[in-house]
Design a protein around this motif. Structure first.
Motif, PDB file in Angstrom:
ATOM      1  N   PRO A  31       0.785  -1.235   0.000  1.00 16.64           N
ATOM      2  CA  PRO A  31       0.000   0.000   0.000  1.00 16.64           C
ATOM      3  C   PRO A  31       0.818   1.287   0.000  1.00 16.64           C
ATOM      4  CG  PRO A  31      -0.999  -1.597   1.471  1.00 16.64           C
ATOM      5  CD  PRO A  31       0.323  -2.185   1.041  1.00 16.64           C
ATOM      6  N   ARG A  32       1.932   1.322   0.734  1.00 15.61           N
ATOM      7  CA  ARG A  32       2.709   2.565   0.791  1.00 15.61           C
ATOM      8  C   ARG A  32       3.327   2.910  -0.548  1.00 15.61           C
ATOM      9  NH1 ARG A  32       7.436   3.254   5.195  1.00 15.61           N
ATOM     10  NH2 ARG A  32       8.890   2.762   3.508  1.00 15.61           N
ATOM     11  N   SER A  35       0.371   3.692  -3.199  1.00 13.10           N
ATOM     12  CA  SER A  35      -0.251   5.006  -3.002  1.00 13.10           C
ATOM     13  C   SER A  35       0.734   6.130  -3.283  1.00 13.10           C
ATOM     14  CB  SER A  35      -0.804   5.128  -1.583  1.00 13.10           C
ATOM     15  OG  SER A  35       0.206   4.937  -0.607  1.00 13.10           O
ATOM     16  N   GLU A  55      -5.916 -10.387   3.413  1.00 16.44           N
ATOM     17  CA  GLU A  55      -4.825  -9.411   3.351  1.00 16.44           C
ATOM     18  C   GLU A  55      -4.983  -8.507   2.143  1.00 16.44           C
ATOM     19  OE1 GLU A  55      -1.221 -11.952   5.515  1.00 16.44           O
ATOM     20  OE2 GLU A  55      -1.525 -12.102   3.352  1.00 16.44           O
ATOM     21  N   ARG A  58      -7.643  -5.882   2.887  1.00 17.98           N
ATOM     22  CA  ARG A  58      -7.121  -4.830   3.766  1.00 17.98           C
ATOM     23  C   ARG A  58      -6.159  -3.917   3.017  1.00 17.98           C
ATOM     24  NH1 ARG A  58      -7.067  -9.181   7.557  1.00 17.98           N
ATOM     25  NH2 ARG A  58      -4.853  -9.584   7.200  1.00 17.98           N
ATOM     26  N   ALA A  59      -5.353  -4.499   2.134  1.00 18.01           N
ATOM     27  CA  ALA A  59      -4.388  -3.692   1.381  1.00 18.01           C
ATOM     28  C   ALA A  59      -5.098  -2.741   0.427  1.00 18.01           C
ATOM     29  CB  ALA A  59      -3.442  -4.610   0.613  1.00 18.01           C
ATOM     30  N   ALA A  61      -8.115  -1.536   0.784  1.00 17.28           N
ATOM     31  CA  ALA A  61      -8.742  -0.506   1.613  1.00 17.28           C
ATOM     32  C   ALA A  61      -7.712   0.518   2.079  1.00 17.28           C
ATOM     33  CB  ALA A  61      -9.439  -1.153   2.814  1.00 17.28           C
ATOM     34  N   GLU A  62      -6.499   0.054   2.409  1.00 19.62           N
ATOM     35  CA  GLU A  62      -5.464   0.991   2.853  1.00 19.62           C
ATOM     36  C   GLU A  62      -5.028   1.916   1.722  1.00 19.62           C
ATOM     37  OE1 GLU A  62      -0.965   1.098   4.785  1.00 19.62           O
ATOM     38  OE2 GLU A  62      -2.119  -0.766   4.842  1.00 19.62           O
ATOM     39  N   VAL A  63      -4.857   1.362   0.521  1.00 19.72           N
ATOM     40  CA  VAL A  63      -4.495   2.217  -0.606  1.00 19.72           C
ATOM     41  C   VAL A  63      -5.581   3.265  -0.833  1.00 19.72           C
ATOM     42  CG1 VAL A  63      -3.997   2.318  -3.079  1.00 19.72           C
ATOM     43  CG2 VAL A  63      -3.098   0.439  -1.718  1.00 19.72           C
ATOM     44  N   LYS A  64      -6.850   2.837  -0.769  1.00 22.88           N
ATOM     45  CA  LYS A  64      -7.963   3.775  -0.972  1.00 22.88           C
ATOM     46  C   LYS A  64      -7.956   4.875   0.080  1.00 22.88           C
ATOM     47  CE  LYS A  64     -11.319   2.988  -3.340  1.00 22.88           C
ATOM     48  NZ  LYS A  64     -11.764   3.405  -4.702  1.00 22.88           N
ATOM     49  N   SER A  65      -7.492   4.560   1.294  1.00 22.20           N
ATOM     50  CA  SER A  65      -7.443   5.568   2.351  1.00 22.20           C
ATOM     51  C   SER A  65      -6.282   6.537   2.162  1.00 22.20           C
ATOM     52  CB  SER A  65      -7.332   4.886   3.718  1.00 22.20           C
ATOM     53  OG  SER A  65      -6.034   4.332   3.925  1.00 22.20           O
ATOM     54  N   ARG A  66      -5.283   6.132   1.391  1.00 21.17           N
ATOM     55  CA  ARG A  66      -4.084   6.942   1.194  1.00 21.17           C
ATOM     56  C   ARG A  66      -4.131   7.804  -0.065  1.00 21.17           C
ATOM     57  NH1 ARG A  66       1.110   5.241   3.263  1.00 21.17           N
ATOM     58  NH2 ARG A  66       0.928   3.749   4.973  1.00 21.17           N
TER      59      ARG A  66
END
Length: 361
Positions: A31-32, A35, A55, A58-59, A61-66
Protein backbone atom coordinates in the motif's frame (compact mmCIF):
# COMPACT_ATOMS: atom_id res chain seq x y z
CA UNK A 1 4.52 17.62 -8.40
CA UNK A 2 4.49 18.38 -12.11
CA UNK A 3 1.49 18.78 -14.41
CA UNK A 4 0.80 16.34 -17.21
CA UNK A 5 3.47 16.68 -19.91
CA UNK A 6 2.84 13.50 -21.91
CA UNK A 7 -0.60 12.32 -22.95
CA UNK A 8 -0.66 8.75 -24.27
CA UNK A 9 -3.15 5.93 -24.78
CA UNK A 10 -2.17 4.64 -21.33
CA UNK A 11 -2.94 7.89 -19.52
CA UNK A 12 -6.25 8.18 -21.39
CA UNK A 13 -7.21 4.58 -20.65
CA UNK A 14 -6.41 4.54 -16.94
CA UNK A 15 -6.85 8.18 -15.95
CA UNK A 16 -3.33 8.57 -14.54
CA UNK A 17 -1.36 11.74 -15.16
CA UNK A 18 1.90 10.19 -16.37
CA UNK A 19 2.67 7.12 -18.55
CA UNK A 20 4.74 5.44 -15.84
CA UNK A 21 3.76 2.14 -14.20
CA UNK A 22 5.12 0.77 -10.93
CA UNK A 23 4.97 -2.98 -11.48
CA UNK A 24 3.35 -5.46 -9.07
CA UNK A 25 6.39 -6.89 -7.31
CA UNK A 26 5.64 -9.54 -4.70
CA UNK A 27 6.51 -8.47 -1.12
CA UNK A 28 7.48 -5.02 -2.45
CA UNK A 29 4.43 -3.42 -4.08
CA UNK A 30 2.39 -2.83 -0.93
CA UNK A 31 0.00 0.00 0.00
CA UNK A 32 2.71 2.57 0.79
CA UNK A 33 4.54 2.19 -2.52
CA UNK A 34 1.34 1.93 -4.56
CA UNK A 35 -0.25 5.01 -3.00
CA UNK A 36 3.03 6.92 -3.29
CA UNK A 37 3.11 6.14 -7.01
CA UNK A 38 -0.57 7.00 -7.48
CA UNK A 39 -0.27 10.33 -5.66
CA UNK A 40 2.71 11.18 -7.86
CA UNK A 41 0.60 10.63 -10.98
CA UNK A 42 1.81 7.17 -12.02
CA UNK A 43 -0.01 3.86 -12.08
CA UNK A 44 0.79 1.90 -8.93
CA UNK A 45 0.11 -1.83 -9.04
CA UNK A 46 -0.57 -3.69 -5.78
CA UNK A 47 0.98 -7.19 -5.72
CA UNK A 48 -1.55 -9.73 -4.46
CA UNK A 49 0.05 -13.10 -5.27
CA UNK A 50 1.75 -13.24 -1.86
CA UNK A 51 -1.38 -12.10 0.02
CA UNK A 52 -4.29 -14.05 1.38
CA UNK A 53 -7.75 -12.93 0.33
CA UNK A 54 -8.26 -11.04 3.59
CA UNK A 55 -4.83 -9.41 3.35
CA UNK A 56 -5.64 -8.26 -0.16
CA UNK A 57 -8.90 -6.70 0.97
CA UNK A 58 -7.12 -4.83 3.77
CA UNK A 59 -4.39 -3.69 1.38
CA UNK A 60 -6.89 -2.35 -1.15
CA UNK A 61 -8.74 -0.51 1.61
CA UNK A 62 -5.46 0.99 2.85
CA UNK A 63 -4.49 2.22 -0.61
CA UNK A 64 -7.96 3.78 -0.97
CA UNK A 65 -7.44 5.57 2.35
CA UNK A 66 -4.08 6.94 1.19
CA UNK A 67 -5.04 8.17 -2.29
CA UNK A 68 -8.01 9.12 -4.43
CA UNK A 69 -6.04 8.47 -7.62
CA UNK A 70 -6.38 5.41 -9.92
CA UNK A 71 -4.35 2.30 -9.07
CA UNK A 72 -4.29 -1.36 -9.97
CA UNK A 73 -3.99 -4.84 -8.48
CA UNK A 74 -1.88 -7.63 -9.95
CA UNK A 75 -3.59 -11.03 -9.81
CA UNK A 76 -2.66 -14.61 -10.55
CA UNK A 77 -5.06 -15.73 -13.26
CA UNK A 78 -4.42 -19.36 -12.36
CA UNK A 79 -5.21 -18.98 -8.64
CA UNK A 80 -8.14 -20.99 -7.37
CA UNK A 81 -9.81 -17.88 -5.93
CA UNK A 82 -9.06 -15.56 -8.87
CA UNK A 83 -12.75 -14.89 -9.49
CA UNK A 84 -13.33 -13.97 -5.83
CA UNK A 85 -10.36 -11.63 -5.87
CA UNK A 86 -11.73 -9.96 -8.99
CA UNK A 87 -14.99 -9.42 -7.07
CA UNK A 88 -12.94 -7.46 -4.52
CA UNK A 89 -11.67 -5.17 -7.26
CA UNK A 90 -15.22 -4.63 -8.42
CA UNK A 91 -16.49 -3.96 -4.90
CA UNK A 92 -13.77 -1.41 -4.11
CA UNK A 93 -13.77 0.30 -7.50
CA UNK A 94 -10.16 -0.53 -8.37
CA UNK A 95 -9.30 0.95 -11.76
CA UNK A 96 -6.89 -1.65 -13.20
CA UNK A 97 -6.56 -5.43 -13.01
CA UNK A 98 -3.19 -6.69 -14.19
CA UNK A 99 -2.35 -10.35 -14.63
CA UNK A 100 0.92 -12.26 -14.71
CA UNK A 101 -0.77 -14.89 -16.90
CA UNK A 102 -3.59 -14.47 -19.35
CA UNK A 103 -7.00 -14.46 -17.64
CA UNK A 104 -9.84 -16.38 -19.25
CA UNK A 105 -12.05 -14.44 -21.68
CA UNK A 106 -15.05 -14.63 -19.35
CA UNK A 107 -13.03 -13.10 -16.50
CA UNK A 108 -11.86 -10.29 -18.78
CA UNK A 109 -15.46 -9.65 -19.82
CA UNK A 110 -16.69 -9.57 -16.21
CA UNK A 111 -14.07 -7.04 -15.16
CA UNK A 112 -14.72 -4.84 -18.19
CA UNK A 113 -18.46 -4.89 -17.50
CA UNK A 114 -17.64 -3.06 -14.28
CA UNK A 115 -15.32 -0.52 -15.91
CA UNK A 116 -12.07 -2.18 -14.81
CA UNK A 117 -9.15 -1.91 -17.23
CA UNK A 118 -7.59 -5.32 -17.90
CA UNK A 119 -3.83 -5.45 -18.57
CA UNK A 120 -2.21 -8.90 -18.86
CA UNK A 121 1.56 -9.26 -18.92
CA UNK A 122 2.82 -11.22 -21.93
CA UNK A 123 6.18 -12.47 -23.10
CA UNK A 124 5.65 -13.08 -26.81
CA UNK A 125 3.86 -11.52 -29.76
CA UNK A 126 1.46 -14.46 -30.16
CA UNK A 127 0.29 -14.03 -26.57
CA UNK A 128 -0.36 -10.33 -27.16
CA UNK A 129 -2.64 -11.00 -30.12
CA UNK A 130 -4.45 -13.74 -28.20
CA UNK A 131 -5.35 -11.60 -25.18
CA UNK A 132 -6.19 -8.65 -27.44
CA UNK A 133 -8.68 -10.86 -29.27
CA UNK A 134 -10.13 -11.85 -25.89
CA UNK A 135 -10.77 -8.21 -25.03
CA UNK A 136 -7.73 -7.10 -23.00
CA UNK A 137 -7.54 -3.31 -22.86
CA UNK A 138 -3.72 -3.15 -22.94
CA UNK A 139 -0.72 -5.43 -22.53
CA UNK A 140 2.56 -5.16 -20.67
CA UNK A 141 5.68 -6.75 -22.10
CA UNK A 142 8.92 -7.40 -20.24
CA UNK A 143 12.21 -7.88 -22.01
CA UNK A 144 15.03 -10.06 -20.75
CA UNK A 145 16.67 -7.16 -18.90
CA UNK A 146 13.82 -7.18 -16.38
CA UNK A 147 13.93 -8.65 -12.89
CA UNK A 148 12.08 -11.66 -11.55
CA UNK A 149 10.71 -14.17 -14.03
CA UNK A 150 11.90 -13.11 -17.43
CA UNK A 151 12.56 -14.29 -20.96
CA UNK A 152 15.68 -14.04 -23.09
CA UNK A 153 14.52 -11.52 -25.72
CA UNK A 154 15.64 -7.94 -24.99
CA UNK A 155 13.03 -5.21 -24.75
CA UNK A 156 14.37 -3.48 -27.88
CA UNK A 157 13.38 -6.54 -29.93
CA UNK A 158 10.34 -7.76 -28.03
CA UNK A 159 8.58 -4.38 -28.08
CA UNK A 160 8.56 -3.79 -31.86
CA UNK A 161 7.71 -7.45 -32.46
CA UNK A 162 4.62 -7.16 -30.26
CA UNK A 163 3.61 -3.83 -31.78
CA UNK A 164 3.89 -5.24 -35.30
CA UNK A 165 1.90 -8.36 -34.39
CA UNK A 166 -0.91 -6.30 -32.89
CA UNK A 167 -1.03 -4.11 -35.98
CA UNK A 168 -1.11 -7.12 -38.30
CA UNK A 169 -3.92 -8.76 -36.32
CA UNK A 170 -6.11 -5.68 -36.40
CA UNK A 171 -5.49 -4.79 -32.75
CA UNK A 172 -3.06 -1.95 -33.28
CA UNK A 173 -5.17 0.25 -31.00
CA UNK A 174 -4.31 -1.89 -27.95
CA UNK A 175 -1.74 0.07 -25.91
CA UNK A 176 1.55 -1.64 -25.08
CA UNK A 177 3.45 -0.89 -21.87
CA UNK A 178 7.16 -1.69 -22.11
CA UNK A 179 9.09 -3.03 -19.11
CA UNK A 180 12.60 -4.35 -18.67
CA UNK A 181 15.57 -2.00 -18.63
CA UNK A 182 13.79 1.29 -17.84
CA UNK A 183 14.92 3.66 -15.11
CA UNK A 184 14.95 7.25 -16.44
CA UNK A 185 13.38 9.72 -18.86
CA UNK A 186 15.56 8.72 -21.78
CA UNK A 187 14.09 5.22 -21.59
CA UNK A 188 10.54 6.56 -21.47
CA UNK A 189 11.22 8.77 -24.50
CA UNK A 190 12.71 5.81 -26.37
CA UNK A 191 9.74 3.57 -25.55
CA UNK A 192 7.29 6.20 -26.76
CA UNK A 193 9.33 6.60 -29.95
CA UNK A 194 9.06 2.85 -30.54
CA UNK A 195 5.28 3.13 -30.24
CA UNK A 196 4.70 2.10 -26.63
CA UNK A 197 2.12 3.94 -24.52
CA UNK A 198 4.28 4.01 -21.40
CA UNK A 199 6.88 2.14 -19.38
CA UNK A 200 6.78 -0.20 -16.41
CA UNK A 201 9.55 -0.08 -13.81
CA UNK A 202 10.14 -2.49 -10.96
CA UNK A 203 13.68 -2.28 -9.59
CA UNK A 204 13.65 1.51 -9.97
CA UNK A 205 10.55 1.76 -7.74
CA UNK A 206 11.92 -0.82 -5.30
CA UNK A 207 14.80 1.60 -4.78
CA UNK A 208 12.73 4.55 -3.57
CA UNK A 209 12.09 5.92 -0.10
CA UNK A 210 8.45 4.85 -0.38
CA UNK A 211 9.47 1.20 -0.76
CA UNK A 212 9.27 -0.83 2.46
CA UNK A 213 12.23 -3.04 1.55
CA UNK A 214 14.72 -2.91 4.48
CA UNK A 215 17.34 -0.17 4.16
CA UNK A 216 20.23 -2.62 4.44
CA UNK A 217 18.82 -4.57 1.49
CA UNK A 218 18.40 -1.38 -0.54
CA UNK A 219 22.07 -0.63 0.06
CA UNK A 220 22.92 -4.11 -1.21
CA UNK A 221 21.06 -3.26 -4.42
CA UNK A 222 22.72 0.15 -4.74
CA UNK A 223 26.16 -1.45 -4.45
CA UNK A 224 25.47 -3.78 -7.39
CA UNK A 225 26.99 -3.27 -10.83
CA UNK A 226 25.73 -4.08 -14.31
CA UNK A 227 27.17 -7.59 -14.12
CA UNK A 228 25.86 -8.36 -10.63
CA UNK A 229 22.60 -10.02 -11.65
CA UNK A 230 22.15 -13.57 -12.90
CA UNK A 231 19.34 -15.46 -14.60
CA UNK A 232 18.89 -18.89 -13.04
CA UNK A 233 16.31 -21.67 -13.20
CA UNK A 234 17.68 -23.38 -10.09
CA UNK A 235 15.49 -21.41 -7.66
CA UNK A 236 12.03 -22.30 -8.98
CA UNK A 237 12.45 -24.09 -12.29
CA UNK A 238 11.90 -20.99 -14.43
CA UNK A 239 14.36 -18.32 -15.64
CA UNK A 240 14.52 -15.81 -12.81
CA UNK A 241 16.76 -12.71 -12.78
CA UNK A 242 18.10 -11.81 -9.34
CA UNK A 243 21.10 -10.31 -7.61
CA UNK A 244 24.17 -12.51 -7.59
CA UNK A 245 24.39 -13.26 -3.86
CA UNK A 246 26.22 -16.01 -1.98
CA UNK A 247 22.94 -17.88 -1.61
CA UNK A 248 22.24 -17.75 -5.34
CA UNK A 249 25.77 -18.86 -6.14
CA UNK A 250 25.41 -21.81 -3.75
CA UNK A 251 22.03 -22.78 -5.23
CA UNK A 252 23.57 -22.70 -8.69
CA UNK A 253 26.26 -25.12 -7.57
CA UNK A 254 24.04 -27.44 -5.45
CA UNK A 255 22.54 -30.61 -6.88
CA UNK A 256 18.78 -30.99 -7.21
CA UNK A 257 18.76 -33.71 -4.55
CA UNK A 258 20.41 -31.47 -1.94
CA UNK A 259 17.96 -28.64 -2.71
CA UNK A 260 14.88 -30.74 -1.89
CA UNK A 261 14.96 -30.58 1.92
CA UNK A 262 15.18 -26.77 2.27
CA UNK A 263 12.71 -26.41 -0.60
CA UNK A 264 10.16 -28.58 1.21
CA UNK A 265 10.63 -26.61 4.45
CA UNK A 266 10.02 -23.29 2.75
CA UNK A 267 6.99 -24.62 0.87
CA UNK A 268 5.42 -25.76 4.15
CA UNK A 269 6.20 -22.38 5.72
CA UNK A 270 4.46 -20.56 2.86
CA UNK A 271 1.46 -22.87 3.22
CA UNK A 272 1.16 -22.03 6.92
CA UNK A 273 1.62 -18.30 6.41
CA UNK A 274 -0.79 -17.99 3.47
CA UNK A 275 -3.48 -20.15 5.02
CA UNK A 276 -3.78 -22.18 1.82
CA UNK A 277 -5.00 -25.73 2.37
CA UNK A 278 -3.40 -28.77 0.75
CA UNK A 279 -6.32 -29.17 -1.65
CA UNK A 280 -6.02 -25.56 -2.83
CA UNK A 281 -2.22 -25.83 -3.04
CA UNK A 282 -2.51 -28.88 -5.27
CA UNK A 283 -5.27 -27.28 -7.35
CA UNK A 284 -3.17 -24.15 -7.86
CA UNK A 285 -0.21 -26.35 -8.80
CA UNK A 286 -2.28 -28.15 -11.42
CA UNK A 287 -3.49 -24.81 -12.80
CA UNK A 288 0.07 -23.49 -12.96
CA UNK A 289 1.23 -26.64 -14.70
CA UNK A 290 -1.57 -26.56 -17.28
CA UNK A 291 -0.10 -25.34 -20.55
CA UNK A 292 3.39 -25.33 -19.03
CA UNK A 293 6.29 -27.63 -19.78
CA UNK A 294 7.48 -27.56 -16.17
CA UNK A 295 7.80 -30.86 -14.34
CA UNK A 296 6.15 -31.49 -10.96
CA UNK A 297 9.56 -31.11 -9.37
CA UNK A 298 9.79 -27.64 -10.87
CA UNK A 299 6.27 -26.85 -9.65
CA UNK A 300 7.35 -27.63 -6.07
CA UNK A 301 10.28 -25.28 -6.53
CA UNK A 302 7.88 -22.59 -7.77
CA UNK A 303 5.74 -22.97 -4.65
CA UNK A 304 8.89 -22.44 -2.59
CA UNK A 305 9.87 -19.15 -4.24
CA UNK A 306 7.62 -16.76 -2.24
CA UNK A 307 9.36 -17.66 1.01
CA UNK A 308 12.82 -17.12 -0.45
CA UNK A 309 11.75 -13.72 -1.77
CA UNK A 310 10.11 -12.82 1.53
CA UNK A 311 13.28 -13.67 3.49
CA UNK A 312 15.28 -11.20 1.43
CA UNK A 313 12.79 -8.44 0.62
CA UNK A 314 10.81 -8.33 3.85
CA UNK A 315 13.04 -9.81 6.54
CA UNK A 316 16.28 -8.51 5.06
CA UNK A 317 18.00 -11.88 5.33
CA UNK A 318 20.09 -12.14 2.18
CA UNK A 319 21.65 -15.31 3.50
CA UNK A 320 18.33 -17.14 3.34
CA UNK A 321 16.49 -15.21 0.65
CA UNK A 322 16.78 -14.14 -2.94
CA UNK A 323 16.63 -10.60 -4.29
CA UNK A 324 14.85 -10.29 -7.63
CA UNK A 325 16.39 -7.52 -9.70
CA UNK A 326 16.54 -6.08 -13.18
CA UNK A 327 19.84 -5.27 -14.85
CA UNK A 328 19.14 -1.56 -14.32
CA UNK A 329 20.27 -2.04 -10.72
CA UNK A 330 23.77 -1.39 -12.02
CA UNK A 331 22.95 2.21 -12.99
CA UNK A 332 20.82 3.22 -9.99
CA UNK A 333 22.58 5.09 -7.21
CA UNK A 334 19.93 6.93 -5.19
CA UNK A 335 16.67 6.56 -3.25
CA UNK A 336 14.22 9.27 -4.35
CA UNK A 337 10.58 9.44 -3.32
CA UNK A 338 8.06 8.20 -5.88
CA UNK A 339 7.11 11.81 -6.60
CA UNK A 340 10.73 12.86 -7.18
CA UNK A 341 11.33 9.84 -9.40
CA UNK A 342 8.26 10.25 -11.59
CA UNK A 343 8.71 14.02 -11.90
CA UNK A 344 12.27 13.71 -13.16
CA UNK A 345 11.52 10.75 -15.46
CA UNK A 346 8.62 12.52 -17.16
CA UNK A 347 10.38 15.91 -17.30
CA UNK A 348 13.47 14.35 -18.89
CA UNK A 349 11.38 12.36 -21.37
CA UNK A 350 9.44 15.43 -22.45
CA UNK A 351 12.69 17.34 -22.84
CA UNK A 352 14.26 14.59 -24.96
CA UNK A 353 11.22 14.42 -27.23
CA UNK A 354 11.27 18.21 -27.69
CA UNK A 355 14.98 18.04 -28.52
CA UNK A 356 14.39 15.35 -31.13
CA UNK A 357 11.58 17.35 -32.75
CA UNK A 358 14.08 20.14 -33.23
CA UNK A 359 16.09 17.86 -35.54
CA UNK A 360 13.18 17.11 -37.86
CA UNK A 361 13.35 18.59 -41.36
Amino acid sequence: MIDQLLRTALTELTGVRHPVVQTGMGWVAGPRLVSGTANAGGLGILASATMTYDELERAIAEVKSRTDQPFGVNLRADAGDAASRCDLLIEYGVKVASFALAPKPELIARLKEHGIVVIPSIGAAKHATKVAAWGADAVMIQGGEGGGHTGNVPTTLLLPTVLDALDASGHGDVPVIAAGGFFDGRGLAAALAYGAAGVGMGTRFLLTRDSTVPDAVKQRYLAAGLNDTVVTSKVDGMPHRMLRTELVESVEETSAVKRWAPTARRTLAFKRMSGIGWRQLVADGRAMKHGSDRSWAQMVLAANTPMMLRAGLVEGDTGAGVLASGQVVGVIDDLPSCEELIDRVVTRAAGELRRLRGHLV
